[in-house]
Design a protein around this motif. Structure first.
Motif, short mmCIF file in Angstrom:
data_model
loop_
_atom_site.label_atom_id
_atom_site.label_comp_id
_atom_site.label_asym_id
_atom_site.label_seq_id
_atom_site.Cartn_x
_atom_site.Cartn_y
_atom_site.Cartn_z
N ALA A 82 0.24 -5.15 13.66
CA ALA A 82 0.32 -4.34 12.44
C ALA A 82 1.70 -3.69 12.32
CB ALA A 82 -0.78 -3.29 12.43
N ARG A 83 2.24 -3.27 13.47
CA ARG A 83 3.58 -2.66 13.46
C ARG A 83 4.62 -3.70 13.01
NH1 ARG A 83 5.57 1.79 15.77
NH2 ARG A 83 3.69 2.13 16.96
N GLU A 84 4.45 -4.91 13.53
CA GLU A 84 5.38 -5.99 13.19
C GLU A 84 5.31 -6.32 11.70
OE1 GLU A 84 6.26 -10.38 14.91
OE2 GLU A 84 4.97 -9.12 16.15
N ALA A 85 4.09 -6.29 11.17
CA ALA A 85 3.91 -6.60 9.74
C ALA A 85 4.54 -5.51 8.88
CB ALA A 85 2.42 -6.73 9.43
N ALA A 86 4.32 -4.24 9.25
CA ALA A 86 4.91 -3.12 8.49
C ALA A 86 6.44 -3.19 8.58
CB ALA A 86 4.40 -1.79 9.03
N HIS A 87 6.92 -3.58 9.75
CA HIS A 87 8.36 -3.71 9.98
C HIS A 87 8.94 -4.81 9.09
CE1 HIS A 87 12.03 -3.75 12.52
NE2 HIS A 87 11.65 -2.50 12.74
N ALA A 88 8.19 -5.90 8.96
CA ALA A 88 8.66 -7.02 8.13
C ALA A 88 8.76 -6.60 6.67
CB ALA A 88 7.73 -8.22 8.29
N LEU A 89 7.82 -5.77 6.23
CA LEU A 89 7.86 -5.29 4.85
C LEU A 89 9.08 -4.39 4.65
CD1 LEU A 89 6.61 -4.83 2.02
CD2 LEU A 89 5.38 -2.89 3.00
N LYS A 90 9.36 -3.57 5.67
CA LYS A 90 10.40 -2.55 5.52
C LYS A 90 11.80 -3.11 5.75
CE LYS A 90 10.68 2.33 6.73
NZ LYS A 90 9.87 3.37 7.37
N TYR A 91 11.95 -3.88 6.79
CA TYR A 91 13.31 -4.30 7.17
C TYR A 91 13.52 -5.81 7.14
CZ TYR A 91 13.23 0.39 9.14
OH TYR A 91 13.10 1.73 9.30
N GLY A 92 12.45 -6.57 7.11
CA GLY A 92 12.59 -8.01 7.28
C GLY A 92 12.97 -8.74 6.01
N ASP A 197 3.89 3.00 3.37
CA ASP A 197 3.57 1.97 4.36
C ASP A 197 2.91 2.56 5.60
OD1 ASP A 197 5.99 3.20 4.88
OD2 ASP A 197 7.05 1.38 5.46
N VAL A 198 3.44 3.69 6.07
CA VAL A 198 2.97 4.23 7.35
C VAL A 198 2.75 5.74 7.27
CG1 VAL A 198 3.64 4.64 9.75
CG2 VAL A 198 4.10 2.42 8.71
N PHE A 199 1.69 6.20 7.91
CA PHE A 199 1.40 7.64 8.05
C PHE A 199 1.59 8.00 9.52
CE2 PHE A 199 -1.13 11.33 8.86
CZ PHE A 199 -1.36 12.00 7.68
N THR A 200 2.49 8.92 9.81
CA THR A 200 2.63 9.36 11.21
C THR A 200 2.12 10.79 11.30
OG1 THR A 200 4.47 7.84 11.52
CG2 THR A 200 4.15 9.52 13.20
#
Ligand SMILES: [Zn+2]
Ligand SMILES: [Zn+2]
Length: 234
Positions: A82-92, A197-200
């Motif tokens: 899930a982290r990788e997928a969120a990362h792909a949306l944001k930076y990929g 995308d993400v809630f911390t």
């Protein structure tokens, strides 16, 4: 890097596990197997901010939220795939993955009431220029198509750039985003749904909600794809 024709002829593969996508799934970026590995965020949680865990006394995460900010929910834990997928949306540079993430939200988070309007968390102008797109806006549009709700990306603006939150403590995150947002083009809506995308720690989303509340919004909720575990937060 394959050219456009090769991309058309080559069978598509899953961004995460690299297995070939079946014909029926060829418009997906992430295969079904990887999606089912994403761990949904489930109860018990704080009814307001959706933070799981046993809560004793008032929840530290949402106790300072503006009164109009009623609820925040996230689809899946931000671990591994899930982290990788969120990362792909944001930076990929793979904004098309937004629909895969929106599908996860629609699967795990109940749809907002009719009449609600989706509002993506805006990027600062400089970051928007660097990245070329706002990942939260892509996510909100994909989600709006699934929920059949309108998206308004012109009602909330970032007044100033903020430092990236990643390395900050929960207290520093609050100070970092204070006064960062402003509401423009205010029109009455029954409810606003912030999309990110993400809630911390929720600091960014709560600050956005504060801007909406200041402008008179009476019901604000929020949805995110991922929820990140907060280190040392009890
Ligand atoms: Zn896969
Ligand atoms: Zn809470």
């Amino acid at each position: 890097m394959p050219n456009a024709l090769e991309q058309l002829l080559l069978p598509a593969e899953c961004l995460l596990c690299r297995n070939l996508l079946g014909f029926a799934a060829s418009d997906q970026i992430v295969c079904d197997v990887c999606r089912y590995r994403w761990r949904p965020v489930v109860r018990p949680w704080c009814e307001r901010c959706g933070q799981p865990g046993p809560h004793f006394g008032p929840c530290r995460l949402c106790r300072d939220w503006p009164e109009a900010f009623a609820q925040a929910r996230s689809a899946v834990w931000l671990d591994d795939g899930a982290r990788e997928a969120a990362h792909a949306l944001k930076y990929g540079g793979v904004p098309r993955i937004a629909d895969d993430l929106a599908a996860a939200i629609a699967r795990h988070v109940p749809a907002p009431e009719a009449g609600a309007v989706l509002v993506p968390i805006p990027l600062g102008a400089r970051r928007l220029r660097q990245r070329g797109y706002n990942q939260s806006e892509h996510l909100a549009r994909a989600l709006g198509a699934r929920w059949r709700l309108p998206v308004r990306s012109d009602v909330l603006v970032r007044r100033r750039e903020t430092a990236t939150q990643t390395a900050l403590t929960p207290e520093a995150r609050l100070a970092n985003v204070a006064g960062a947002f402003e509401m423009r083009n205010v029109t009455p809506h029954s409810a606003f749904v912030l999309v990110d995308d993400v809630f911390t720690t929720g600091a960014t989303i709560a600050e956005a909600a504060r801007a909406l509340a200041r402008a008179g919004a009476v019901r604000i909720t929020a949805v995110t794809f991922g929820r990140a575990a907060i280190p040392d937060f009890t």
